[in-house]
Every structure is written in C-alpha cells, then in structure tokens.
Design an enzyme around this catalytic site. Structure first.
Site, PDB file in Angstrom:
ATOM      1  N   GLU A 174       0.812  -1.249   0.000  1.00  0.00           N
ATOM      2  CA  GLU A 174       0.000   0.000   0.000  1.00  0.00           C
ATOM      3  C   GLU A 174       0.835   1.283   0.000  1.00  0.00           C
ATOM      4  O   GLU A 174       0.307   2.353   0.269  1.00  0.00           O
ATOM      5  CB  GLU A 174      -0.986   0.114   1.176  1.00  0.00           C
ATOM      6  CG  GLU A 174      -1.689  -1.102   1.709  1.00  0.00           C
ATOM      7  CD  GLU A 174      -2.393  -1.965   0.691  1.00  0.00           C
ATOM      8  OE1 GLU A 174      -1.759  -2.972   0.318  1.00  0.00           O
ATOM      9  OE2 GLU A 174      -3.513  -1.687   0.293  1.00  0.00           O
TER      10      GLU A 174
ATOM     11  N   TYR B 275       3.472   2.075   2.006  1.00  0.00           N
ATOM     12  CA  TYR B 275       4.109   2.475   3.261  1.00  0.00           C
ATOM     13  C   TYR B 275       5.622   2.245   3.169  1.00  0.00           C
ATOM     14  O   TYR B 275       6.134   1.767   2.154  1.00  0.00           O
ATOM     15  CB  TYR B 275       3.492   1.699   4.437  1.00  0.00           C
ATOM     16  CG  TYR B 275       2.072   2.115   4.725  1.00  0.00           C
ATOM     17  CD1 TYR B 275       1.798   3.374   5.250  1.00  0.00           C
ATOM     18  CD2 TYR B 275       1.002   1.270   4.463  1.00  0.00           C
ATOM     19  CE1 TYR B 275       0.488   3.774   5.510  1.00  0.00           C
ATOM     20  CE2 TYR B 275      -0.304   1.664   4.714  1.00  0.00           C
ATOM     21  CZ  TYR B 275      -0.557   2.920   5.238  1.00  0.00           C
ATOM     22  OH  TYR B 275      -1.849   3.317   5.482  1.00  0.00           O
TER      23      TYR B 275
ATOM     24  N   ARG C 266       2.853  -8.845   4.216  1.00  0.00           N
ATOM     25  CA  ARG C 266       1.863  -8.335   3.245  1.00  0.00           C
ATOM     26  C   ARG C 266       2.632  -7.728   2.077  1.00  0.00           C
ATOM     27  O   ARG C 266       3.283  -6.687   2.205  1.00  0.00           O
ATOM     28  CB  ARG C 266       0.945  -7.313   3.900  1.00  0.00           C
ATOM     29  CG  ARG C 266      -0.127  -6.883   2.936  1.00  0.00           C
ATOM     30  CD  ARG C 266      -1.445  -6.629   3.621  1.00  0.00           C
ATOM     31  NE  ARG C 266      -2.482  -6.417   2.622  1.00  0.00           N
ATOM     32  CZ  ARG C 266      -3.508  -5.610   2.786  1.00  0.00           C
ATOM     33  NH1 ARG C 266      -3.639  -4.947   3.908  1.00  0.00           N
ATOM     34  NH2 ARG C 266      -4.410  -5.474   1.842  1.00  0.00           N
TER      35      ARG C 266
ATOM     36  N   HIS D 284      -1.578   3.860  -1.691  1.00  0.00           N
ATOM     37  CA  HIS D 284      -2.689   4.766  -1.378  1.00  0.00           C
ATOM     38  C   HIS D 284      -2.769   5.923  -2.379  1.00  0.00           C
ATOM     39  O   HIS D 284      -3.838   6.477  -2.599  1.00  0.00           O
ATOM     40  CB  HIS D 284      -2.554   5.321   0.035  1.00  0.00           C
ATOM     41  CG  HIS D 284      -2.923   4.312   1.089  1.00  0.00           C
ATOM     42  ND1 HIS D 284      -4.044   3.529   1.012  1.00  0.00           N
ATOM     43  CD2 HIS D 284      -2.314   3.960   2.251  1.00  0.00           C
ATOM     44  CE1 HIS D 284      -4.124   2.746   2.069  1.00  0.00           C
ATOM     45  NE2 HIS D 284      -3.076   2.982   2.828  1.00  0.00           N
TER      46      HIS D 284
ATOM     47  N   GLN E 212     -18.235   4.323   3.075  1.00  0.00           N
ATOM     48  CA  GLN E 212     -18.783   5.540   3.675  1.00  0.00           C
ATOM     49  C   GLN E 212     -18.563   5.662   5.179  1.00  0.00           C
ATOM     50  O   GLN E 212     -18.314   6.755   5.665  1.00  0.00           O
ATOM     51  CB  GLN E 212     -20.280   5.651   3.363  1.00  0.00           C
ATOM     52  CG  GLN E 212     -20.541   6.314   2.034  1.00  0.00           C
ATOM     53  CD  GLN E 212     -22.012   6.357   1.700  1.00  0.00           C
ATOM     54  OE1 GLN E 212     -22.498   5.583   0.888  1.00  0.00           O
ATOM     55  NE2 GLN E 212     -22.737   7.247   2.325  1.00  0.00           N
TER      56      GLN E 212
ATOM     57  N   CYS F 244     -16.469   3.370   6.943  1.00  0.00           N
ATOM     58  CA  CYS F 244     -15.196   2.771   7.371  1.00  0.00           C
ATOM     59  C   CYS F 244     -14.025   3.639   6.897  1.00  0.00           C
ATOM     60  O   CYS F 244     -13.581   4.544   7.613  1.00  0.00           O
ATOM     61  CB  CYS F 244     -15.084   1.322   6.922  1.00  0.00           C
ATOM     62  SG  CYS F 244     -15.429   1.026   5.195  1.00  0.00           S
TER      63      CYS F 244
HETATM   64  P1  NAP Z   1     -28.041  16.173  -2.903  1.00  0.00           P
HETATM   65  O1  NAP Z   1     -26.729  15.656  -2.536  1.00  0.00           O
HETATM   66  O2  NAP Z   1     -28.736  17.092  -1.984  1.00  0.00           O
HETATM   67  O3  NAP Z   1     -27.863  16.844  -4.342  1.00  0.00           O
HETATM   68  C1  NAP Z   1     -28.906  17.408  -5.041  1.00  0.00           C
HETATM   69  C2  NAP Z   1     -28.393  18.599  -5.824  1.00  0.00           C
HETATM   70  O4  NAP Z   1     -29.468  19.155  -6.532  1.00  0.00           O
HETATM   71  C3  NAP Z   1     -27.888  19.672  -4.912  1.00  0.00           C
HETATM   72  O5  NAP Z   1     -26.484  19.506  -4.719  1.00  0.00           O
HETATM   73  C4  NAP Z   1     -28.283  20.956  -5.617  1.00  0.00           C
HETATM   74  O6  NAP Z   1     -27.140  21.450  -6.309  1.00  0.00           O
HETATM   75  C5  NAP Z   1     -29.304  20.535  -6.622  1.00  0.00           C
HETATM   76  N1  NAP Z   1     -30.588  21.173  -6.335  1.00  0.00           N
HETATM   77  C6  NAP Z   1     -31.196  21.327  -5.137  1.00  0.00           C
HETATM   78  N2  NAP Z   1     -32.380  21.932  -5.281  1.00  0.00           N
HETATM   79  C7  NAP Z   1     -32.537  22.190  -6.593  1.00  0.00           C
HETATM   80  C8  NAP Z   1     -33.550  22.801  -7.359  1.00  0.00           C
HETATM   81  N3  NAP Z   1     -34.664  23.288  -6.805  1.00  0.00           N
HETATM   82  N4  NAP Z   1     -33.362  22.891  -8.689  1.00  0.00           N
HETATM   83  C9  NAP Z   1     -32.261  22.409  -9.272  1.00  0.00           C
HETATM   84  N5  NAP Z   1     -31.257  21.823  -8.599  1.00  0.00           N
HETATM   85  C10 NAP Z   1     -31.395  21.718  -7.255  1.00  0.00           C
HETATM   86  O7  NAP Z   1     -29.076  15.009  -3.157  1.00  0.00           O
HETATM   87  P2  NAP Z   1     -28.886  13.625  -3.905  1.00  0.00           P
HETATM   88  O8  NAP Z   1     -27.952  13.713  -5.040  1.00  0.00           O
HETATM   89  O9  NAP Z   1     -30.268  13.198  -4.189  1.00  0.00           O
HETATM   90  O10 NAP Z   1     -28.257  12.696  -2.841  1.00  0.00           O
HETATM   91  C11 NAP Z   1     -28.951  12.405  -1.625  1.00  0.00           C
HETATM   92  C12 NAP Z   1     -28.002  11.820  -0.608  1.00  0.00           C
HETATM   93  O11 NAP Z   1     -27.584  10.543  -0.994  1.00  0.00           O
HETATM   94  C13 NAP Z   1     -26.763  12.671  -0.417  1.00  0.00           C
HETATM   95  O12 NAP Z   1     -26.414  12.729   0.935  1.00  0.00           O
HETATM   96  C14 NAP Z   1     -25.742  11.900  -1.152  1.00  0.00           C
HETATM   97  O13 NAP Z   1     -24.444  12.120  -0.630  1.00  0.00           O
HETATM   98  C15 NAP Z   1     -26.193  10.475  -0.951  1.00  0.00           C
HETATM   99  N6  NAP Z   1     -25.677   9.649  -2.032  1.00  0.00           N
HETATM  100  C16 NAP Z   1     -24.382   9.319  -2.003  1.00  0.00           C
HETATM  101  C17 NAP Z   1     -23.841   8.577  -3.017  1.00  0.00           C
HETATM  102  C18 NAP Z   1     -22.382   8.196  -2.971  1.00  0.00           C
HETATM  103  O14 NAP Z   1     -21.843   7.787  -3.926  1.00  0.00           O
HETATM  104  N7  NAP Z   1     -21.710   8.310  -1.848  1.00  0.00           N
HETATM  105  C19 NAP Z   1     -24.621   8.196  -4.075  1.00  0.00           C
HETATM  106  C20 NAP Z   1     -25.970   8.553  -4.095  1.00  0.00           C
HETATM  107  C21 NAP Z   1     -26.484   9.299  -3.066  1.00  0.00           C
HETATM  108  P3  NAP Z   1     -27.078  22.984  -6.837  1.00  0.00           P
HETATM  109  O15 NAP Z   1     -27.893  23.780  -5.858  1.00  0.00           O
HETATM  110  O16 NAP Z   1     -25.642  23.315  -6.850  1.00  0.00           O
HETATM  111  O17 NAP Z   1     -27.676  22.957  -8.188  1.00  0.00           O
HETATM  112 FE1  SF4 Z   2     -19.628   0.208   3.423  1.00  0.00          FE
HETATM  113 FE2  SF4 Z   2     -17.426  -0.062   4.921  1.00  0.00          FE
HETATM  114 FE3  SF4 Z   2     -19.754  -1.060   5.769  1.00  0.00          FE
HETATM  115 FE4  SF4 Z   2     -18.518  -2.217   3.765  1.00  0.00          FE
HETATM  116  S1  SF4 Z   2     -17.760  -2.045   5.840  1.00  0.00           S
HETATM  117  S2  SF4 Z   2     -20.693  -1.706   3.859  1.00  0.00           S
HETATM  118  S3  SF4 Z   2     -17.576  -0.476   2.762  1.00  0.00           S
HETATM  119  S4  SF4 Z   2     -19.252   1.107   5.431  1.00  0.00           S
END
Ligand code: NAP
Ligand code: SF4
Length: 674
Positions: free
Chosen positions: A166, A168, A216, A254, A341, A343
């Site tokens: 990794e 290190y 490792r 990393h 998310q 871990c």
């Molecule tokens: P979000 O993170 O709140 O993003 C929605 C985006 O829409 C906002 O960033 C905003 O950006 C835009 N928005 C808000 N109101 C709006 C409006 N009236 N008109 C147009 N644009 C608007 O919501 P999400 O994408 O639905 O995600 C929900 C949650 O799930 C979040 O916490 C996210 O982190 C999580 N999630 C995470 C992953 C991952 O890969 N880790 C994957 C899916 C979901 P602007 O205001 O800049 O336009």
């Molecule tokens: Fe997600 Fe980590 Fe839980 Fe696996 S161990 S489900 S990667 S938070």
C-alpha cells in the site's frame, strides 16, 4: 456437511493452527492509538472471534516514532506497550480466536511532521516532506521492526503481519519512485529489496523458527516507477528464504489513481496476481481485496488461487460472517457493499470507523441491543433503510414489530442504487434485510398504505416514510422530456441519446454513470480503462484505453464548486475520473432558465445557451414525506396527538443530504432505546 469445505478447513502456520482459512484483514479503526480505547477494540475483535474468524489482524502499530501513521499513533515499541496489549489478546483468546499484530512504518505517508522515508520525496497525499533516513537509521529501523515483532509475541499475539504494501515505508524502500538512494539500501532492485529481507531475517532470529511471520506483499504498485512483477517475484522468493510463514497480499499504493477496493472494482479483480504469486512461493498465500462472500472465498481456495482469504470490511458489516456460513445460514450474512462511507471515509477523516450497514461495528460496548422484557407492540411505517434497521433491531430485542410498506418491495432508495453499474452489491443488502425480517419474526405488510387511525393500537410508532425527489419549479418543468431519477432507474422511462442531468449530488453522479456505462464492459476492458497492465510493466501500469462514448450527457449544478466534491473521500476521485473518461460534460455555476421543445435553456457566466437534449433527468435532492407523521400529531388520540410513542426517523425526519449511513444508524439507535 458444509457448502464451504475448503474455506473452513484448518491450516497450520508455524506453531499456530487456524480453525479455518478466513483472515480478517488489517483495518485502522481509530481505536488503536490510545490505551483507553483498548477495551472497545478488544470487544470489537472478540465479537469477530466469537463469530468464527480464523485469524484477526490488527490495524498497523508503528515500530518507532518516525513510523507513526499520525502524531501519537499506536506503536509497539516498549515492554509497557506489550503489557497494555494483553487486554486485546486475552479477549480474543477467551473468545476462541487467534490474532496477529500488524507492524508498520508509515514512511512518507506518516501524517506527522516527524515522518521519514527512503528519500525526502514528499507523497502527494500528505502535507509533510519526509526526512531522508541515513543508512545507519535504516539499519536501526530494521532492528525496530524485529523488536516490535518480538514484543508482539510477548504481548500474546499469535502471529505478526509485516506491512509491506500500500505504499508504506517498506514498499517505498522497494520502488524507484521513492527510493533514489545509491548506498547499500538502494541503487539496484537487489539493494532495494534488502530492507524487507533484513526485517524478516532479524525478526526470525529473535522469535525462533515457529512463530508465524506474515508478510503483506504489494502484488501491483499501480504507481509510476513502481516495481515490476519480476522484482516482486524475486522479493517473494528472498522473503520466503528469510523466514516468512505466509504471504498476505495488497494491491496499489494509497496514492495510486486506480481504484482497488471500492464498489465499482469488479469482484475478485486482483486474483490473477495472487495466483501468480502462489506459483512463485511454497508457503501459504492469502487473497484479498473485493472479496465479500463465502461462496467466492470457497471458490478461490477450491480452485487453488490462494490458500486463505483475507477480508476486512465484510467483518465490519457482519461479525458473524463465518459462523453463518458454517451453519448453512449464508443467506443471513449482511454483505459489505464496498461503499467505504462509514469505514475508510471515517478513518481518513480521523473519525472512528464503523459500517454503514452495521452501526454497532466499533461501537460494540456503546450501541447494545439488549433483550427486553417489555411486551410492547411496535409499528414501523416505511421499509427503506431507516425503517428496516429500526424494525429488525427492535425485533432482535424481543419487541413485537409490524412493518408497513406502501410499495410492493422493501429497500427504499437502495432499490434505485442497486441499478447503478458497479453498485450491484446493494442487492445483497435487500436480500439480507428480507431474510433478517423473516428470521427475527417481523410481520411485514407490503402494498399497505397506512393512515394514523390504523396505528392507534400500537405502543410505539416509528415513522420512516422516507423521501421523494424534489420537483423542478422552472418554466417548462412539466415538459415531456423531464423525468425523475426514480422513473429512470426503475425502468419506467428510457433516456434518449442526449441527456441533461439536473443536480450533481450523489444521485446525479450515479445517474450520469448509469447513462454512460458500457453495458458490454468485461473485466479486461475494466483493466484497460484504468490502465492496469499484466504486472510485467513498471508499476503494473499501461496507458489507459479510452472509454466508449455511449451517450451525450451533461451533468449540471448551480454551485460553482467542482462537481462531485462532496462525494466520499476515498471513492469520489474514482467516480469523477469515470465521468471525465466517459465524456460526461460537467457544468457548474448554471442558472436554469426554461425547458421547451428546443431543450434545456440555461445561462452560465452570463452567457445563455440551449442544450438540445431529448431527456432531462431531475436529481435535485429530496423532500421529506411526512403525511402519516403529521396525521399522527394532529390525531385526536391524546397519546399520539401529543407525540408520545411516535418517532420520526430517516429521510422523513431530515431529507437534506440524507444518506443510508445516517438513516440506518438512527433506526438502530432508536430501537436500542425503545
Ligand atoms: P443532494 O446531494 O442534496 O444533491 C442534489 C443537488 O441538486 C444539490 O447539490 C443541488 O445542487 C441541486 N438542487 C437542489 N435543489 C434544486 C432545485 N430546486 N433545482 C435544481 N437543482 C437543485 O441530493 P442527492 O444527489 O439526491 O443525494 C442524496 C443523498 O444521498 C446525499 O447525501 C448523497 O451524498 C447520498 N448519495 C451518495 C452517493 C455516494 O456515492 N456516496 C450516491 C448517491 C447518493 P445545486 O444547488 O448546486 O444545483
Ligand atoms: Fe460500506 Fe465499509 Fe460497511 Fe462495507 S464495511 S458496507 S464499505 S461502510
């Protein structure tokens, strides 16, 4: 009879007999560094030992102060350190398990101004330039490794793992990228290999012939000027001759810009290199990275690709993984979905690690689901992650739980996530919840939309009615080209060839992947797109092959910050890279003007333009769904009307930046308190 005869077969490592071939790989949980956390760490390990793991490996402990992972990081340096570790080793042994200490020198990855390395070349992922160690100091560092290993034995550890991968310190000594020395520790591949070989030789001399020393090894560095396979194979031969008992395997430094463990990495992607190592050495070899099910682990051993299987995050998600597999209950395993998310994203932000799916991980002594004698009835409304965790945890405690779901299936927003290419593992969570509801006896009522009066007979009502996608309010928002992400991902609508995605949060980024993913991608294409070679090349890297352009996609947001900046620390960079390589046009600082037959009209930097798109997918965040909750509070029932016994959780509680981690933790904590 078992479905996993090879996986569950004992194996001998020196003087240690492992009850099976399942290794819980090293993870830094954040509980390693201070002795006052050791009882919690001991409880975390003991629960996994009781769960049947063959060998547990701790997070890394520094061999000296220059090797700290961060200031005042855990170390194994003195007899006092060894004595303090007894609480950990005793707990694991009392639980019937075996445990190895991982010894590490962070080298230039040390997040500390005192870090040191083979050279003074700074790493791209830490702000501190390392001190270049003198030849004498490197020699002393090899002694420090040997002393740490001997102290680990005194502390009651059954084995040690030397962290050689990794990126290190040891890995840094091995690669031209970071070792530019011309003394006895560098200048040729042979001299660069001297350090780890000296470590093993000196440790072996101290601990005797039978104490297991696991090394490792980095099978692929995945960085420029990393090692070639020829060098790695030669290193393995020399280490075996020096006294290594078993090889565990690691992939990628990393700082590598190839994802190695996140969900979009195909399962078992790195096995070809493990198998290759097995052809080079005669001691046992463990496979690791992107292995998360007993069936896959069994197949790896049965087909001779490895002798053991090391999994780390799967044991955060489910401490009982091995017992469930052994008892024919593999369908009850809470499968790690490789989201990082709770871990790794926690670890890299200096927070205690846990698991999105299992918030008890690393909180075993704090979040306890004690059996209750209370004869209460509980209604949970909504079978998304929050409602499911509340219902299951409450039933585990012995409460009588009824789960109402208006739709025809459980899973909530996870049902959308599992349609995203690379997030197929999310289906496993739905499988787990479905089975777990059966096992703990929750009365599940699908296709049942309840109103407040249906709930008046329950002692506790948990409202987890979730979220709905936010509607657009701009002129033309009702144009036929406008669709919700829910409609798209559930297959109710199909996108055209040119698509605009409004909103670039987690869902918008996922939808952009969904729209641009090459459905015909094979594992060979995956390596090619990320520039992974055979290993024979320097660092195992080749030039990236461009991804095919599947659709014309625009990903838009009003903010002026870079798109995807809020994604997970350890996975966001890879998602952003795929978007770029897939030709997704990312535009920040957008003002949406209107939608009509010509497409989406917008203004960026004062310049108006129209995106001539066929489909506009709305990913503009969510609004809470609270009808049932509001009805309950407005009810004439004095108990419900006062909010007594009524609980609001998950997205229905707070929709902003809702994620499953918060929803599941909230549901579990509520159930623990009912
Ligand atoms: P979000 O993170 O709140 O993003 C929605 C985006 O829409 C906002 O960033 C905003 O950006 C835009 N928005 C808000 N109101 C709006 C409006 N009236 N008109 C147009 N644009 C608007 O919501 P999400 O994408 O639905 O995600 C929900 C949650 O799930 C979040 O916490 C996210 O982190 C999580 N999630 C995470 C992953 C991952 O890969 N880790 C994957 C899916 C979901 P602007 O205001 O800049 O336009
Ligand atoms: Fe997600 Fe980590 Fe839980 Fe696996 S161990 S489900 S990667 S938070």
């Amino acid at each position: 009879m078992t479905d996993y005869p090879h996986l569950l077969e004992p194996i001998q490592l020196g003087d240690l007999t492992l009850r099976n071939r399942v290794v819980m790989g090293s993870m830094h949980t954040g509980l390693e560094d201070h002795t006052w956390h050791f009882p919690r760490l001991a409880a975390f390990f003991a629960e996994r030992a009781r769960g049947g793991v063959g060998l547990i490996i701790t997070g890394g402990y520094a061999v000296n102060r220059r090797g700290w992972l961060k200031p005042f990081a855990g170390e194994m340096r003195t007899r006092l350190d060894a004595m303090r570790h007894r609480v950990i080793t005793d707990a694991v042994h009392d639980a019937g398990g075996a445990i190895a200490l991982q010894v590490i020198h962070a080298g230039r990855y040390g997040y500390s101004p005192f870090n040191a390395g083979a050279s003074d070349i700074k790493s791209p992922i830490t702000p501190f330039k390392p001190k270049r160690l003198s030849a004498k100091e490197i020699d002393a560092t090899a002694d420090d490794f040997a002393r740490s290993i001997e102290l680990a034995r005194k502390a009651g550890y059954d084995a040690v793992e030397v962290m050689g991968s990794e990126g290190y310190f040891i890995n840094q000594m091995l690669a031209r990228r970071t070792n530019d020395r011309t003394d006895e520790w560098g200048g040729s591949a042979e001299k660069r290999m001297r350090f780890p070989v000296e470590v093993v030789k000196r440790a072996r001399a101290q601990v005797g012939p039978d104490f297991p020393i696991i090394y490792r090894i980095s099978l692929l560095d995945l960085v420029e000027d990393g090692q070639t396979w020829e060098e790695i194979a030669e290193l393995a031969r020399r280490l075996e001759a020096a006294g290594v008992t078993m090889f565990n395997t690691g992939i990628g430094w990393h700082e590598a810009r190839v994802p190695t463990i996140i969900t979009q990495v195909p399962q078992g992607a790195w096995l070809p290199w493990t198998e290759r190592l097995k052809g080079v050495v005669s001691v046992p070899v463990a496979a690791s990275n992107r292995i998360n099910s007993p069936g896959q682990a069994e197949e790896i051993i049965a087909t001779g690709k490895a002798d053991l299987v090391s999994m780390a995050r799967p044991f955060l998600a489910d401490a009982e993984f091995v017992n469930k597999a052994a008892e024919g209950r593999a369908d009850e395993i809470n499968t790690c979905i490789a989201c990082n998310q709770a871990c790794l994203d926690h670890t890299f932000r200096n927070r205690t690690a846990s698991c999105l799916l299992n918030p008890r991980a690393c909180h075993e002594t704090q979040l306890v689901l004690t059996p209750t004698r209370r004869k209460a009835t509980v209604a949970v409304v909504g079978a998304g992650p929050a409602g499911l965790s509340a219902a299951i945890s409450a039933a585990e405690r012995g409460l009588a739980v009824t789960l109402f779901e208006a739709g025809d299936a459980i899973g909530g927003q996870f049902r959308h996530a599992m349609e995203i290419p690379g997030k197929e593992d999310f289906r496993e969570s739905v499988r787990y919840w479905t089975r777990r509801l059966e096992v703990v006896g929750v009365d599940v009522r699908l296709n049942t939309r309840v109103v407040a009066t249906d709930l008046s007979s329950y002692d506790e009502v948990v409202v987890a009615t979730g979220v709905q996608g936010r509607d657009l309010t701009i002129p033309g928002a009702d144009h036929p080209s406008v669709v919700s992400y829910a409609d798209l991902l559930s297959g109710r609508v199909t996108a055209g060839e040119r698509v605009a995605v409004i909103g670039a949060g987690g869902v918008g980024v996922d939808v952009a992947h969904y729209l641009t993913h090459d459905a015909g991608e094979k594992i060979g294409d995956w390596y090619a797109h990320w520039g992974v070679g055979t290993g024979d090349e320097v660092g195992g890297l080749v030039a990236k092959t461009p991804r095919p352009t599947v659709r014309e996609v625009y990903l838009l947001q009003r903010k002026t910050t870079p798109i995807g900046i809020g994604l997970g620390k350890t996975s966001g960079w890879a998602h952003r890279a795929v978007l770029k390589d897939s030709g997704v046009q990312q535009i920040s600082g957008v003002r949406y003007d209107r939608i009509d037959d010509a497409g989406l009209h917008l203004t960026v930097d004062g310049v108006s333009r129209v995106l001539a798109v066929d489909t506009i997918v709305v990913c503009a965040g969510q609004e809470p769904v609270r009808e049932v909750y509001d009805e309950l509070l407005a009810s004439t029932d004095t108990r419900m009307g006062s909010g007594h016994g009524v609980h609001l959780i998950g997205g229905a509680d707070v929709a902003a930046e809702l994620d499953a981690k918060r929803a599941i933790a909230q549901g579990t904590k509520l159930a623990a308190a009912l």
